[in-house]
Design an enzyme around this catalytic site. Structure first.
Site, PDB file in Angstrom:
ATOM      1  N   HIS A  45      -3.593   4.013  13.672  1.00 57.29           N
ATOM      2  CA  HIS A  45      -3.287   5.443  13.641  1.00 57.29           C
ATOM      3  C   HIS A  45      -4.352   6.225  14.415  1.00 57.29           C
ATOM      4  O   HIS A  45      -4.046   7.134  15.180  1.00 57.29           O
ATOM      5  CB  HIS A  45      -3.244   5.954  12.197  1.00 57.29           C
ATOM      6  CG  HIS A  45      -1.944   5.686  11.510  1.00 57.29           C
ATOM      7  ND1 HIS A  45      -0.818   6.404  11.786  1.00 57.29           N
ATOM      8  CD2 HIS A  45      -1.592   4.779  10.578  1.00 57.29           C
ATOM      9  CE1 HIS A  45       0.179   5.959  11.040  1.00 57.29           C
ATOM     10  NE2 HIS A  45      -0.271   4.962  10.300  1.00 57.29           N
ATOM     11  N   GLU A  80       0.857  -1.176   0.000  1.00 59.14           N
ATOM     12  CA  GLU A  80       0.000   0.000   0.000  1.00 59.14           C
ATOM     13  C   GLU A  80       0.896   1.229   0.000  1.00 59.14           C
ATOM     14  O   GLU A  80       1.667   1.418   0.910  1.00 59.14           O
ATOM     15  CB  GLU A  80      -0.889   0.042   1.248  1.00 59.14           C
ATOM     16  CG  GLU A  80      -1.378  -1.302   1.751  1.00 59.14           C
ATOM     17  CD  GLU A  80      -2.325  -1.996   0.808  1.00 59.14           C
ATOM     18  OE1 GLU A  80      -2.984  -1.307   0.023  1.00 59.14           O
ATOM     19  OE2 GLU A  80      -2.385  -3.222   0.843  1.00 59.14           O
ATOM     20  N   ARG A 114       2.273  -3.608  11.504  1.00 55.82           N
ATOM     21  CA  ARG A 114       3.588  -3.539  10.875  1.00 55.82           C
ATOM     22  C   ARG A 114       4.706  -3.145  11.811  1.00 55.82           C
ATOM     23  O   ARG A 114       5.850  -3.094  11.411  1.00 55.82           O
ATOM     24  CB  ARG A 114       3.560  -2.550   9.722  1.00 55.82           C
ATOM     25  CG  ARG A 114       2.805  -3.060   8.567  1.00 55.82           C
ATOM     26  CD  ARG A 114       2.548  -1.987   7.535  1.00 55.82           C
ATOM     27  NE  ARG A 114       1.742  -2.582   6.498  1.00 55.82           N
ATOM     28  CZ  ARG A 114       0.446  -2.810   6.625  1.00 55.82           C
ATOM     29  NH1 ARG A 114      -0.180  -2.427   7.710  1.00 55.82           N
ATOM     30  NH2 ARG A 114      -0.211  -3.391   5.661  1.00 55.82           N
ATOM     31  N   CYS A 158       4.466  -0.367   3.733  1.00 53.36           N
ATOM     32  CA  CYS A 158       3.270   0.441   3.788  1.00 53.36           C
ATOM     33  C   CYS A 158       3.581   1.815   3.223  1.00 53.36           C
ATOM     34  O   CYS A 158       3.498   2.813   3.883  1.00 53.36           O
ATOM     35  CB  CYS A 158       2.797   0.511   5.217  1.00 53.36           C
ATOM     36  SG  CYS A 158       1.069   0.845   5.295  1.00 53.36           S
ATOM     37  N   CYS A 203      -3.528   0.305   8.039  1.00 52.51           N
ATOM     38  CA  CYS A 203      -3.474   0.259   9.512  1.00 52.51           C
ATOM     39  C   CYS A 203      -4.301   1.401  10.087  1.00 52.51           C
ATOM     40  O   CYS A 203      -3.918   2.036  11.066  1.00 52.51           O
ATOM     41  CB  CYS A 203      -2.055   0.292  10.042  1.00 52.51           C
ATOM     42  SG  CYS A 203      -0.781   0.666   8.853  1.00 52.51           S
TER      43      CYS A 203
END
Lengths: 411, 576
Positions: B69, B14, B483, B550, B65
């Site tokens: 966040h 991503e 991650r 990511c 994610c």
């Protein structure tokens, strides 16, 4: 204060109109004939990429005809077509692999790609996605590097003028576009988009970043981020905003295109009316509480436990055009108002600066462009003014009169 | 004869990332550079906003994610305000983030990473009957029943793939490195991999749905607010918790019966690479710590993943983590600045200097100077790797009972020595180990939530006096994202954010060199890898993907004579 009174007055006097959901028999008969012709024409075409047949897939996956027809009927309704279109919608689903899709990512978070792979309906939607001729999708594809570039090039050449270009992410324009580069030559996102738009049949901007600039364009917009429609000219563009866009609407747009060969009817912000023709508030499950004046006043209070209206906690459902309240998310399991948070207006332009805060609009520092709560996209054409809006207006005025102490931290 | 390989785009990630690699005459990578090529300025956008509104916006740093966040931003503000959340809130946030772990790790393994191990076209040669036997064998290693061991089901999948291949255009499976000799699975094993790929694509929806039950939607949930969560009506409704648990139990079964066995299978077939440490990289590991297990004030209670630092792969020593020792350097990043700064004092002021030389339409990074939108974070003047492997390594070094048990069991079942962890395979295995652990403990958390609600505790928010606490405050939200170590730092004055910085997993792992010219984690992990065919940099993708990048990412390979061989794009999204 005067501003707010003026706003309330405006609410009472603004012109009211609704999306035309019924356009009359003549219109639909003509459309039906046109769609029929279109599908017959598509049927004679060889499928482009994907030669899988829908009916085979359905039976392999154990989806019976009845389930499929249920999906067809729901989808027909979502597209705002009368039920006699159902057989045509079913046929359109079967020829979806005649329309190739290329999906590119620019200044994005991949949230729309992620939403796309979690598409809605049980089974049927998933199969529909499988049958779409998805020629290029960075998040999922096997190829990388120059093999991926080759595939993109190949897809563009093969399907020249025929592919739908899905764009996810905004386009940075400050500093000559160098806030985003892609590919071996270090091409800027703007160059990349312009190049791939040229041979597209139509462009679908998916998510709020690609439509209106979204997160990167939030004040002070450090990278000069813009949406696709501010960059690409002379091509049909369909905007599917929301953060992320509802996958049901992505499938809806593709299906509509297959069915009619045209882009769906759009509002002035290029959003398909079938999805963005009415407000969250119009079909909200908590609407009765709004009308009864029952509000959540504080997170987790008795009102919250009883699913009261979230307007006072900052819900922007009354200002937001989208079909979340009907379609919901993740196979309908929930949605932001369902989870007790309220709507942040994510399908509206500049919502980060105008709507996405946990206080009601009337009490906020950021003033609505028209000074009232009823600003909508097609303000003069589409403002759905009902008792509801008046209710909000009165509430807004009441809050304003109650003064600052009820404003929860607003200066 | 020297030639250039440029890899761009690297897909199945991503975001936007570019890697340039230099290979010698033996096709061995001798140098590598990692660069993020996209900047949005989210830290700048957050300045001047009401701290209560930052979570929703900060979440959009990443579409994958998201929940992590979101929660960190909210917790940074709670930390600044001194707010302690109720028990229900802790459990619900753990469950939302837990669902994210399960979803992320399974999607990563099957949809973003598996095609680096599994050759789809080879599956066509498989014998479905033997495939069923093979599936039972690997499930047995994991001590489980196989998820699929039906000959006819394998045959059906094979037929579907055959149809795909026959039509010539493979769509998103097109142009893979099929047939590359560094694919090591047998046709039967490949068929198992493909079958689970397709099944996981279906099942991952359930994990997303789990997040939506308490989060409202997925991706980008919406139920978390400073002081609590808004989903009280889902907590008080036993049917909602029961639905969550049903989905969890089904997904957990897939993890145990398909994911784990497949990782044993790949780990065994690629054991030679694991044993010689291919892709090991920095071997310095760090965890901020994550998933609160009790209701003590923030950072004062027990954690599922303990924090700490392990250097040089030495499991006998673990250094206590101190957030004060984090700093970000911008020597090789496109920002202004002359010395490493702590995130509270961090500055995000772009200074783009562009690419270096341009030849035959190919632009090269200016690696002597600035070459990435990612800053170089350092911990106490060390470059470190973060992620599932770091969590497992730190947990084992700390003597954490639960982590120790899962890691030991995995190594024992697979008949593998501890050192296999320090490799590309090890990184992929560590992710699977913690997925199983997470699925198990989530069952406990779900029951705990149900019990707590049934006992009449419906508290979901802690009140605070915004005007007072937001006058002058600073705080941080630290956690373990799928991650790796992820943190948000916020300073607040007079009710508004005056500075905001995020130091996230892909900052740690994908960072460029630092002021001492030391490599970042991706860069270091690529050194010494032998590429079977420079036209097909499968091995580079495998190692870069093992971090679950990511940020959209492009990999370039250059030979020692400086000629470019190709560009491959890795796509990810955590560019801030």
């Amino acid at each position: 204060m005067t501003d707010k009174r003026e706003a309330v007055k405006k609410l009472f006097t603004a012109k009211s109109s609704r999306v035309e959901t019924n356009k009359g028999d003549v219109y639909y008969q003509r459309l039906y004939a046109q769609c029929k012709k279109r599908i017959e024409a598509l049927k004679t075409l060889e499928p482009f990429g994907n030669k899988l047949e829908l009916q085979d897939l359905l039976s392999e996956e154990g989806v019976d005809r009845r389930d499929f027809m249920k999906w067809v009927s729901a989808t027909t309704a979502m597209l705002m077509l009368p039920s006699f279109f159902e057989p045509l919608v079913a046929e359109a689903a079967e020829v979806m692999n005649r329309v190739p899709v290329i999906w590119i990512e620019l200044q994005d978070c991949a949230g729309n790609s992620e939403a796309f792979i979690r598409s809605d309906g049980p089974k049927v939607d998933e199969i529909i996605l499988e049958i779409i001729s998805l020629e290029f999708q960075e998040t999922l594809m096997a190829a990388a590097g120059h093999q991926a570039e080759a595939q993109l090039h190949d897809a563009v050449e093969t399907f020249k003028g025929k592919y739908l270009l899905f764009v996810e992410g905004s386009i940075p324009t400050a500093m000559n576009g160098f806030y985003g580069t892609i590919g071996p030559s270090g091409e800027t996102f703007e160059e990349h988009l312009t190049r791939l738009s040229k041979d597209a049949a139509a462009i679908v901007a998916v998510g709020s970043c690609a439509t209106f600039g979204g997160v990167p364009a939030a004040a002070p917009n450090p990278t000069g981020a813009k949406g696709v429609m501010d960059i690409v000219k002379g091509k049909p563009i369909i905007n599917i905003p929301a953060c992320p866009a509802n996958p049901a609407n992505m499938v809806g747009v593709i299906l509509h295109y297959v069915l009619t060969g045209q882009i769906p009817e759009l509002d002035s912000l290029l959003r398909p009316k079938f999805a963005f023709g009415y407000r969250i508030h119009d079909n909200c499950e908590r609407r009765a509480h709004f009308d009864a004046g029952e509000f959540v006043e504080e997170w987790g209070d008795e009102g919250a436990k009883n699913n009261f209206c979230l307007y006072k906690m900052g819900c922007k459902g009354p200002m937001t055009f989208n079909n979340c309240s009907i379609v919901r998310y993740n196979e309908g399991v929930n949605w932001p108002i369902g989870v007790g948070r309220g709507c942040i207006g994510c399908s509206e332009p500049d919502f980060w600066d105008k709507y996405a805060y946990e206080r009601p609009m009337a009490d906020a520092n950021i003033k609505a462009p028209t000074g009232g709560v009823e600003k909508t996209v097609d303000e003069f054409g589409l403002g759905v003014l009902t008792a509801t809006a008046v209710g909000i207006g009165i509430h807004a005025a009441a809050s304003a009169l109650a003064g600052k102490k009820s404003d929860e931290g607003e200066k | 004869m020297s030639k250039h390989i440029v890899v761009d785009p690297i897909t199945r990630i991503e975001g936007h990332l570019r890697i340039e690699a230099v290979i010698d005459d033996n096709n061995t990578i001798v140098d590598a550079y990692s660069s993020s090529t996209m900047f949005r300025g989210i830290e700048t956008i957050l300045k001047g906003r009401d701290p209560r509104d930052c979570g929703l916006l900060a979440m959009r740093i990443c579409g994958v994610c998201t929940g992590t966040h979101y929660q960190r931003s909210i917790e940074a503000v709670e930390h600044a305000f001194g707010v302690t959340i109720p028990k229900n809130v802790r459990l619900v946030r753990n469950l939302i983030q837990g669902a994210l772990y399960l979803h992320d790790h399974v999607v990563h393994f099957y949809h973003l990473h598996a095609l680096d191990w599994v050759d789809i076209t080879s599956a066509l040669e498989a014998d479905p009957k033997k495939t069923a036997v093979e599936a039972r064998k690997w499930a047995n290693v994991a001590g489980e029943y196989p998820w699929t061991d039906s000959e006819s089901e394998f045959a059906q999948v094979q037929e579907r793939v055959a149809k795909f291949v026959k039509q010539g255009r493979l769509g998103i499976f097109g142009n893979g490195y099929w047939g590359n000799k560094h694919y090591k699975l047998t046709p039967e094993q490949n068929l198992i991999g493909v079958t689970h790929y397709l099944q996981a694509l279906d099942l991952q929806r359930d994990a997303a749905k789990m997040m939506a039950i308490f989060g409202g939607k997925n991706p980008h949930p919406q139920s978390i607010v400073v002081g609590g969560v808004t989903c009280v009506q889902d907590i008080q409704n036993p049917a909602r918790i029961a639905l969550f648990k049903d989905l969890l139990m089904k997904f957990r079964k897939f993890i145990k019966q398909a994911y784990l066995p497949d990782v044993y299978m790949a780990g065994t077939m690629y054991a030679d690479e694991a044993l010689d440490g291919t892709g090991g990289g920095l071997k310095n590991y760090m965890a901020y710590g994550g998933f609160r297990l009790d209701d003590n004030p923030m950072y004062k209670g027990a954690m599922l993943f303990p924090s700490g630092i392990v250097l040089d792969g030495d499991l006998s020593k673990v250094i206590d983590f101190d957030p004060e020792k984090i700093a970000e350097d911008v020597t090789h990043a496109w920002y202004k600045g002359d010395k490493p700064l702590h995130p509270f004092d961090g500055v995000t002021d772009p200074e783009y200097t562009g690419f270096g030389k341009k030849e035959n339409g190919i632009a090269y990074l200016d690696t002597k100077h600035k070459y990435s939108w990612i800053k170089s974070p350092i911990y106490d003047d060390n470059r470190v790797e973060v992620g599932p492997l770091a969590r497992m390594v730190v947990g084992v070094a700390r003597g954490d009972k639960r982590i120790g048990e899962y890691v030991t069991r995995f190594l024992k079942n697979g008949n593998l020595p501890t050192k296999v962890l320090f490799s590309t395979v090890g990184r992929t295995a560590a992710r699977a180990i913690e997925t199983e652990m997470m699925a198990d403990i989530m069952v406990e958390w779900t029951d705990e939530l149900a019990r707590n609600a049934a006992a009449g505790d419906l508290s979901t928010w802690t009140e605070f006096d915004f005007d007072k606490v937001s006058e002058n405050a600073k705080g941080y939200g630290l956690e373990e994202a799928p991650r790796g170590a992820l943190g948000h730092w916020v300073r607040i004055e007079n009710g508004k954010v005056v500075n905001y910085q995020a130091v996230v997993p892909s900052t740690w792992n994908a960072a460029p060199r630092d002021y001492k010219e030391r490599k970042g984690a991706y860069e270091a992990s690529l050194i010494g890898i032998k590429v079977a065919d420079p036209e097909q940099p499968l091995e580079i993708l495998r190692t870069v993907h093992s971090f679950d990048p990511c940020i959209a990412c492009a990999v370039h390979i250059v030979d020692t004579k400086g000629k470019e061989l190709g560009v491959y794009k890795v796509d990810t999204s955590c560019s801030i």
